[in-house]
Design a protein around this motif. Structure first.
Motif, short mmCIF file in Angstrom:
data_model
loop_
_atom_site.label_atom_id
_atom_site.label_comp_id
_atom_site.label_asym_id
_atom_site.label_seq_id
_atom_site.Cartn_x
_atom_site.Cartn_y
_atom_site.Cartn_z
N ASN A 1 0.82 -1.21 0.00
CA ASN A 1 0.00 0.00 0.00
C ASN A 1 0.85 1.26 0.00
O ASN A 1 0.35 2.35 -0.31
N SER A 2 2.12 1.16 0.39
CA SER A 2 2.98 2.34 0.45
C SER A 2 3.14 2.97 -0.93
O SER A 2 3.11 2.27 -1.96
N ALA A 3 3.33 4.27 -0.95
CA ALA A 3 3.58 4.98 -2.20
C ALA A 3 4.90 4.50 -2.81
O ALA A 3 5.78 4.01 -2.10
N PRO A 4 5.07 4.61 -4.13
CA PRO A 4 6.26 4.07 -4.78
C PRO A 4 7.58 4.54 -4.18
O PRO A 4 8.49 3.72 -3.95
N GLU A 5 7.71 5.84 -3.89
CA GLU A 5 8.98 6.33 -3.37
C GLU A 5 9.23 5.84 -1.94
O GLU A 5 10.37 5.56 -1.56
#
Length: 222
Positions: free
Chosen positions: A115-119
């Protein structure tokens, strides 16, 4: 061809307990970390069920505000930044690197799906030293939805280039396993302390105490 093994990241590969000292300092109670992450998941589910998409970091920040309000705590910007930075520097659970290496040596393609953002995902897995053990890393951002929305698993299958039945989701969250299995995947549940499978859904294909035990079962299954 062996199953492609897809791993959740937060709590499954990485230990959120490393944030306890920060929450102890900011809230006077390390247990606030568990309350916060439970609120993160509840808010993520609310966003998903109402048909919206929010960056997981934004969900985390909003959940932090809710916990602070609930507890009557005023959080300064520096404290919020400490938690956000800590999320990018989480250590892996002790058995994770060896289990991934054994699965890789056994010929399994290994992929992260978070679920974390790509960066944030890239920073997390690089800091934990796990990036070299993975063949690919995917964020739900590609689906514009949060797990366990069906779109996440369908999009991941398309990006990985495999049919759902050839994918096994490994996660310490019952709802993640339920979402993946509902999309036609296999599921390997990691029973981290306090975690149990979803009772309303079919039992996971594998239930293991940790990733080492899950790796044994996956390798034995072939």
């Amino acid at each position: 061809m062996p199953q492609t093994i897809v791993f959740d990241v937060n709590e499954t590969l990485l230990d959120l307990g490393a944030l306890d000292p920060v929450f102890e300092r900011l809230f006077g109670d390390a247990g606030a970390r568990r309350e916060w992450f439970a609120q993160v998941l509840q808010s993520a589910m609310t966003v998903t069920l109402t048909g919206r998409y929010e960056d997981f970091s934004a969900v985390g920040a909003a959940a932090l505000s809710m916990v602070a309000q609930r507890r009557g705590v005023t959080l300064e910007r520096a404290g919020r930044q400490d938690i956000a930075a800590g999320m990018r520097r989480l250590p892996p659970h002790p058995e994770v690197a060896d289990a991934l290496a054994r699965l890789r040596d056994a010929g399994f393609p290994l992929v992260a799906l978070t679920n974390s953002a790509p960066e944030v995902m890239r920073d997390q897995l690089a800091h934990a030293g796990l990036s070299p053990l993975l063949d690919a890393m995917h964020s739900v951002d590609a689906a514009r939805a949060l797990k366990p929305a069906r779109a996440v698993y369908d999009t991941a299958a398309r990006l990985i280039g495999e049919r759902p039945a050839a994918l096994t989701m490994v996660a310490a969250h019952g709802w993640d396993i339920a979402g993946a299995m509902s999309a036609g995947w296999q599921g390997a549940f990691i029973a981290r302390p306090g975690q149990v499978p979803e009772a309303l859904f079919p039992a996971p294909t594998i239930i293991a105490a940790d990733l080492a035990e899950a790796a044994d079962a996956l390798i034995a299954r072939g």
